[in-house]
Design a protein around this motif. Sequence first.
Motif, PDB file in Angstrom:
ATOM      1  N   LEU A  91       0.613  -1.294  13.326  1.00  0.00           N
ATOM      2  CA  LEU A  91       0.363  -0.731  11.920  1.00  0.00           C
ATOM      3  C   LEU A  91       0.307   0.726  12.370  1.00  0.00           C
ATOM      4  CD1 LEU A  91      -2.226  -3.059   9.657  1.00  0.00           C
ATOM      5  CD2 LEU A  91       0.412  -2.702   9.627  1.00  0.00           C
ATOM      6  N   ARG A  92       0.788   1.540  11.890  1.00  0.00           N
ATOM      7  CA  ARG A  92       0.818   3.153  12.437  1.00  0.00           C
ATOM      8  C   ARG A  92       0.877   3.989  11.088  1.00  0.00           C
ATOM      9  NH1 ARG A  92       5.625   4.074  16.459  1.00  0.00           N
ATOM     10  NH2 ARG A  92       4.613   5.815  16.779  1.00  0.00           N
ATOM     11  N   ILE A  93       0.236   5.109  11.430  1.00  0.00           N
ATOM     12  CA  ILE A  93       0.247   6.242  10.420  1.00  0.00           C
ATOM     13  C   ILE A  93       1.609   6.709  10.158  1.00  0.00           C
ATOM     14  CG2 ILE A  93      -0.601   8.547   9.796  1.00  0.00           C
ATOM     15  CD1 ILE A  93      -2.650   6.294   9.551  1.00  0.00           C
ATOM     16  N   PRO A  94       2.146   6.988   9.072  1.00  0.00           N
ATOM     17  CA  PRO A  94       3.637   7.553   8.872  1.00  0.00           C
ATOM     18  C   PRO A  94       3.929   8.796   9.537  1.00  0.00           C
ATOM     19  CG  PRO A  94       2.829   6.974   6.690  1.00  0.00           C
ATOM     20  CD  PRO A  94       1.638   6.808   7.769  1.00  0.00           C
ATOM     21  N   GLU A  95       4.785   9.058   9.883  1.00  0.00           N
ATOM     22  CA  GLU A  95       5.171  10.218  11.047  1.00  0.00           C
ATOM     23  C   GLU A  95       4.756  11.774  10.450  1.00  0.00           C
ATOM     24  OE1 GLU A  95       8.698  11.693  13.814  1.00  0.00           O
ATOM     25  OE2 GLU A  95       8.459   9.505  13.424  1.00  0.00           O
ATOM     26  N   ARG A  96       4.999  11.653   9.031  1.00  0.00           N
ATOM     27  CA  ARG A  96       4.638  12.872   8.245  1.00  0.00           C
ATOM     28  C   ARG A  96       3.263  13.223   8.310  1.00  0.00           C
ATOM     29  NH1 ARG A  96       2.664  10.874   4.337  1.00  0.00           N
ATOM     30  NH2 ARG A  96       3.421   9.261   3.002  1.00  0.00           N
ATOM     31  N   ALA A  97       2.273  12.170   8.438  1.00  0.00           N
ATOM     32  CA  ALA A  97       0.763  12.166   8.630  1.00  0.00           C
ATOM     33  C   ALA A  97       0.304  12.505   9.953  1.00  0.00           C
ATOM     34  CB  ALA A  97       0.328  11.483   7.540  1.00  0.00           C
ATOM     35  N   GLN A  98       1.200  12.160  11.066  1.00  0.00           N
ATOM     36  CA  GLN A  98       0.557  11.930  12.128  1.00  0.00           C
ATOM     37  C   GLN A  98      -0.001  13.540  12.723  1.00  0.00           C
ATOM     38  OE1 GLN A  98       3.054  10.073  14.990  1.00  0.00           O
ATOM     39  NE2 GLN A  98       3.092   7.948  13.767  1.00  0.00           N
ATOM     40  N   HIS A  99      -0.765  13.311  13.622  1.00  0.00           N
ATOM     41  CA  HIS A  99      -1.212  14.677  14.492  1.00  0.00           C
ATOM     42  C   HIS A  99      -1.409  13.770  16.103  1.00  0.00           C
ATOM     43  CE1 HIS A  99      -5.619  12.817  14.163  1.00  0.00           C
ATOM     44  NE2 HIS A  99      -5.267  12.835  13.232  1.00  0.00           N
ATOM     45  N   TYR A 100      -1.752  14.756  16.797  1.00  0.00           N
ATOM     46  CA  TYR A 100      -1.931  14.179  18.245  1.00  0.00           C
ATOM     47  C   TYR A 100      -2.724  12.932  18.566  1.00  0.00           C
ATOM     48  CZ  TYR A 100      -2.339  14.482  23.342  1.00  0.00           C
ATOM     49  OH  TYR A 100      -2.372  14.074  24.667  1.00  0.00           O
ATOM     50  N   ASP A 124       0.825  -1.324   0.029  1.00  0.00           N
ATOM     51  CA  ASP A 124      -0.134  -0.006  -0.046  1.00  0.00           C
ATOM     52  C   ASP A 124       1.155   1.390  -0.064  1.00  0.00           C
ATOM     53  OD1 ASP A 124      -2.349  -1.169  -0.036  1.00  0.00           O
ATOM     54  OD2 ASP A 124      -2.735  -1.276   1.860  1.00  0.00           O
ATOM     55  N   GLY A 125       2.079   1.224  -0.109  1.00  0.00           N
ATOM     56  CA  GLY A 125       3.034   2.133  -0.380  1.00  0.00           C
ATOM     57  C   GLY A 125       3.258   2.916   1.092  1.00  0.00           C
ATOM     58  N   ASP A 126       3.180   4.276   1.121  1.00  0.00           N
ATOM     59  CA  ASP A 126       3.276   5.068   2.372  1.00  0.00           C
ATOM     60  C   ASP A 126       2.182   5.478   3.059  1.00  0.00           C
ATOM     61  OD1 ASP A 126       2.299   6.718   0.386  1.00  0.00           O
ATOM     62  OD2 ASP A 126       3.793   8.167   0.804  1.00  0.00           O
ATOM     63  N   LEU A 127       0.939   4.531   2.961  1.00  0.00           N
ATOM     64  CA  LEU A 127      -0.189   4.685   3.792  1.00  0.00           C
ATOM     65  C   LEU A 127      -0.017   4.317   5.280  1.00  0.00           C
ATOM     66  CD1 LEU A 127      -2.992   3.067   1.217  1.00  0.00           C
ATOM     67  CD2 LEU A 127      -2.395   5.625   1.682  1.00  0.00           C
ATOM     68  N   CYS A 128       0.972   3.472   5.438  1.00  0.00           N
ATOM     69  CA  CYS A 128       1.136   3.102   6.908  1.00  0.00           C
ATOM     70  C   CYS A 128       2.583   2.515   6.989  1.00  0.00           C
ATOM     71  CB  CYS A 128       0.013   2.196   7.469  1.00  0.00           C
ATOM     72  SG  CYS A 128       0.019   0.534   7.051  1.00  0.00           S
ATOM     73  N   GLU A 129       3.026   2.561   8.197  1.00  0.00           N
ATOM     74  CA  GLU A 129       4.358   1.879   8.642  1.00  0.00           C
ATOM     75  C   GLU A 129       3.895   0.735   9.617  1.00  0.00           C
ATOM     76  OE1 GLU A 129       6.016   4.749  11.213  1.00  0.00           O
ATOM     77  OE2 GLU A 129       6.515   5.951   9.329  1.00  0.00           O
ATOM     78  N   VAL A 130       4.971  -0.435   9.406  1.00  0.00           N
ATOM     79  CA  VAL A 130       4.449  -1.479  10.327  1.00  0.00           C
ATOM     80  C   VAL A 130       5.882  -1.985  10.947  1.00  0.00           C
ATOM     81  CG1 VAL A 130       5.245  -3.169   8.191  1.00  0.00           C
ATOM     82  CG2 VAL A 130       3.844  -4.041   9.974  1.00  0.00           C
TER      83      VAL A 130
END
Length: 166
Positions: free
Chosen positions: A47-56, A32-38
């Motif tokens: 499974l996490r949201i990439p740091e550049r797209a994260q909010h609080y 899925d590319g850069d939709l999430c990090e594992v």
Amino acid sequence: MSSFRLRPRFSHTLDLSMEDMRDKIVRQALDDGDLCEVKCFPGYLTLRIPERAQHYWSPQLNLSLESDAPGQTRVEGTYGPNTSVWSAYLYAYLLVGTAGIFSGIFGACQWFIGETAWGLGVFATMIALALGLYILAQFGQKLAAQQTFLLHRVYEDAVGHAVVVK
């Protein structure tokens, strides 16, 4: 996927070995590319949201993989905020709960012996704070709903069928 729980979750069993299941989820997250990090650990995935797209309030999906029977894996998934946000909530609930219990007991004792029961006022304040924390957590879940759906879709694509969140 709307839930009144603080940390929505799901659980199901799949006819794959633990290693195959882990590889399938990791492969889907990478496809899925850069939709999430594992992040992989033995018997555990996040499974996490990439740091550049994260909010609080950005969510993460914690997956626990357990071998249920030969060739079967039980998956326990829990959605929640970043670990630091969850820890802050945990300690806030602990503090408010402890203060609420002691002030309630103290206020009841004051009331029974006929003194001014100012402890019950503190108890009411702690109840209001606990309710406020819960409402704030629900508000955070609503702000993170789009990212939660994204993580859930990545997981559902990996397993190949819909998964009900409770």
